[in-house]
Motif scaffolding. Sequence first.
Motif, mmCIF file in Angstrom:
data_model
loop_
_atom_site.group_PDB
_atom_site.id
_atom_site.type_symbol
_atom_site.label_atom_id
_atom_site.label_comp_id
_atom_site.label_asym_id
_atom_site.label_seq_id
_atom_site.Cartn_x
_atom_site.Cartn_y
_atom_site.Cartn_z
ATOM 1 N N MET A 1 -1.069 49.957 -2.550
ATOM 2 C CA MET A 1 0.186 49.471 -2.024
ATOM 3 C C MET A 1 0.693 48.351 -2.945
ATOM 4 O O MET A 1 -0.058 47.514 -3.374
ATOM 5 N N SER A 2 1.984 48.385 -3.201
ATOM 6 C CA SER A 2 2.587 47.438 -4.138
ATOM 7 C C SER A 2 3.747 46.699 -3.490
ATOM 8 O O SER A 2 4.251 47.098 -2.445
ATOM 9 N N ASN A 3 4.154 45.648 -4.173
ATOM 10 C CA ASN A 3 5.333 44.886 -3.755
ATOM 11 C C ASN A 3 6.498 45.266 -4.660
ATOM 12 O O ASN A 3 6.315 45.470 -5.865
ATOM 13 N N TYR A 4 7.684 45.362 -4.076
ATOM 14 C CA TYR A 4 8.872 45.771 -4.821
ATOM 15 C C TYR A 4 10.029 44.816 -4.531
ATOM 16 O O TYR A 4 10.205 44.384 -3.391
ATOM 17 N N VAL A 5 10.808 44.525 -5.558
ATOM 18 C CA VAL A 5 12.067 43.801 -5.378
ATOM 19 C C VAL A 5 13.156 44.863 -5.285
ATOM 20 O O VAL A 5 13.292 45.704 -6.167
ATOM 21 N N VAL A 6 13.893 44.841 -4.177
ATOM 22 C CA VAL A 6 14.940 45.830 -3.931
ATOM 23 C C VAL A 6 16.286 45.126 -3.932
ATOM 24 O O VAL A 6 16.483 44.140 -3.214
ATOM 25 N N ALA A 7 17.204 45.631 -4.749
ATOM 26 C CA ALA A 7 18.567 45.103 -4.802
ATOM 27 C C ALA A 7 19.512 46.157 -4.243
ATOM 28 O O ALA A 7 19.411 47.337 -4.588
ATOM 29 N N MET A 8 20.389 45.719 -3.355
ATOM 30 C CA MET A 8 21.360 46.615 -2.736
ATOM 31 C C MET A 8 22.755 46.050 -2.918
ATOM 32 O O MET A 8 22.948 44.841 -2.964
ATOM 33 N N LEU A 75 22.582 42.145 -2.433
ATOM 34 C CA LEU A 75 21.561 41.638 -1.521
ATOM 35 C C LEU A 75 20.207 41.981 -2.126
ATOM 36 O O LEU A 75 19.960 43.136 -2.484
ATOM 37 N N GLU A 76 19.333 40.988 -2.235
ATOM 38 C CA GLU A 76 18.040 41.222 -2.885
ATOM 39 C C GLU A 76 16.916 40.680 -2.014
ATOM 40 O O GLU A 76 17.025 39.587 -1.460
ATOM 41 N N ASN A 81 3.790 45.476 0.249
ATOM 42 C CA ASN A 81 2.880 46.550 0.646
ATOM 43 C C ASN A 81 3.571 47.874 0.931
ATOM 44 O O ASN A 81 3.278 48.539 1.925
ATOM 45 N N ALA A 82 4.470 48.272 0.054
ATOM 46 C CA ALA A 82 5.137 49.570 0.203
ATOM 47 C C ALA A 82 4.324 50.627 -0.547
ATOM 48 O O ALA A 82 3.639 50.334 -1.529
ATOM 49 N N GLU A 83 4.413 51.858 -0.072
ATOM 50 C CA GLU A 83 3.658 52.953 -0.677
ATOM 51 C C GLU A 83 4.263 53.431 -1.994
ATOM 52 O O GLU A 83 3.596 54.105 -2.760
ATOM 53 N N GLY A 84 5.523 53.129 -2.228
ATOM 54 C CA GLY A 84 6.194 53.528 -3.453
ATOM 55 C C GLY A 84 7.633 53.039 -3.425
ATOM 56 O O GLY A 84 8.070 52.390 -2.467
ATOM 57 N N GLU A 85 8.374 53.378 -4.483
ATOM 58 C CA GLU A 85 9.767 52.936 -4.571
ATOM 59 C C GLU A 85 10.608 53.456 -3.412
ATOM 60 O O GLU A 85 11.403 52.719 -2.834
ATOM 61 N N GLU A 86 10.451 54.725 -3.091
ATOM 62 C CA GLU A 86 11.243 55.327 -2.017
ATOM 63 C C GLU A 86 10.942 54.660 -0.675
ATOM 64 O O GLU A 86 11.853 54.398 0.121
ATOM 65 N N HIS A 87 9.683 54.360 -0.423
ATOM 66 C CA HIS A 87 9.289 53.682 0.809
ATOM 67 C C HIS A 87 9.887 52.271 0.858
ATOM 68 O O HIS A 87 10.389 51.828 1.903
ATOM 69 N N ALA A 88 9.860 51.569 -0.290
ATOM 70 C CA ALA A 88 10.444 50.219 -0.364
ATOM 71 C C ALA A 88 11.942 50.267 -0.083
ATOM 72 O O ALA A 88 12.480 49.401 0.624
ATOM 73 N N ILE A 108 20.685 49.727 -5.506
ATOM 74 C CA ILE A 108 21.095 49.808 -6.914
ATOM 75 C C ILE A 108 19.926 49.609 -7.871
ATOM 76 O O ILE A 108 20.005 50.010 -9.028
ATOM 77 N N GLU A 109 18.834 48.997 -7.380
ATOM 78 C CA GLU A 109 17.690 48.785 -8.265
ATOM 79 C C GLU A 109 16.437 48.510 -7.435
ATOM 80 O O GLU A 109 16.483 47.814 -6.432
ATOM 81 N N VAL A 110 15.322 49.082 -7.900
ATOM 82 C CA VAL A 110 14.017 48.826 -7.298
ATOM 83 C C VAL A 110 13.058 48.531 -8.447
ATOM 84 O O VAL A 110 12.931 49.333 -9.370
ATOM 85 N N ILE A 111 12.401 47.376 -8.380
ATOM 86 C CA ILE A 111 11.483 46.968 -9.441
ATOM 87 C C ILE A 111 10.127 46.643 -8.813
ATOM 88 O O ILE A 111 10.047 45.847 -7.874
ATOM 89 N N GLU A 112 9.094 47.268 -9.350
ATOM 90 C CA GLU A 112 7.745 46.961 -8.880
ATOM 91 C C GLU A 112 7.312 45.631 -9.465
ATOM 92 O O GLU A 112 7.445 45.396 -10.671
ATOM 93 N N GLU A 113 6.802 44.730 -8.608
ATOM 94 C CA GLU A 113 6.342 43.442 -9.082
ATOM 95 C C GLU A 113 4.967 43.586 -9.708
ATOM 96 O O GLU A 113 4.144 44.363 -9.254
ATOM 97 N N ASP A 114 4.720 42.796 -10.748
ATOM 98 C CA ASP A 114 3.408 42.776 -11.372
ATOM 99 C C ASP A 114 2.432 42.090 -10.440
ATOM 100 O O ASP A 114 2.749 41.080 -9.812
ATOM 101 N N GLU A 115 1.215 42.620 -10.375
ATOM 102 C CA GLU A 115 0.188 42.000 -9.518
ATOM 103 C C GLU A 115 -0.203 40.625 -10.033
ATOM 104 O O GLU A 115 -0.616 39.779 -9.269
#
Length: 119
Positions: A1-8, A75-76, A81-88, A108-115
């Motif tokens: 599970m990863s963390n993602y920054v989601v921009a809308m 909005l960001e 702990n999302a399973e992937g970009e689509e889940h985030a 508009i953008e989904v970026i996986e955060e580095d651990e």
Amino acid sequence: MSNYVVAMEAAWLVRDVENSDDAIGVAVSEAGKRLNDQDLDYVEVEAGLTACPACNEPLDAAFLAANTALVGLVLELTVFNAEGEEHAERIAKSEVGGALRDVPLEVIEVIEEDEDEDE
């Protein structure tokens, strides 16, 4: 599970304004208030940008006609702990969409955060 920054991107309608700067200020303020009322103060709200069709320079995303403006907001938020970009994306749209009912949202953008950033 990863963390993602989601921009809308959100389309916000503002009435009774005379210029785009006022419209942007009102839109950011109203969106922030609605998010804070739902305990979503971790969502960052900023005015969006669009490209000038003639010169491709960045411009504020606000269109004003008849004292009514359509303002593009960005909005960001971080989704943990999302399973992937689509889940985030689904989590972010659900969280923000619940607070901003009747406001069109588009991811508009989904970026996986580095651990390493968490350490």
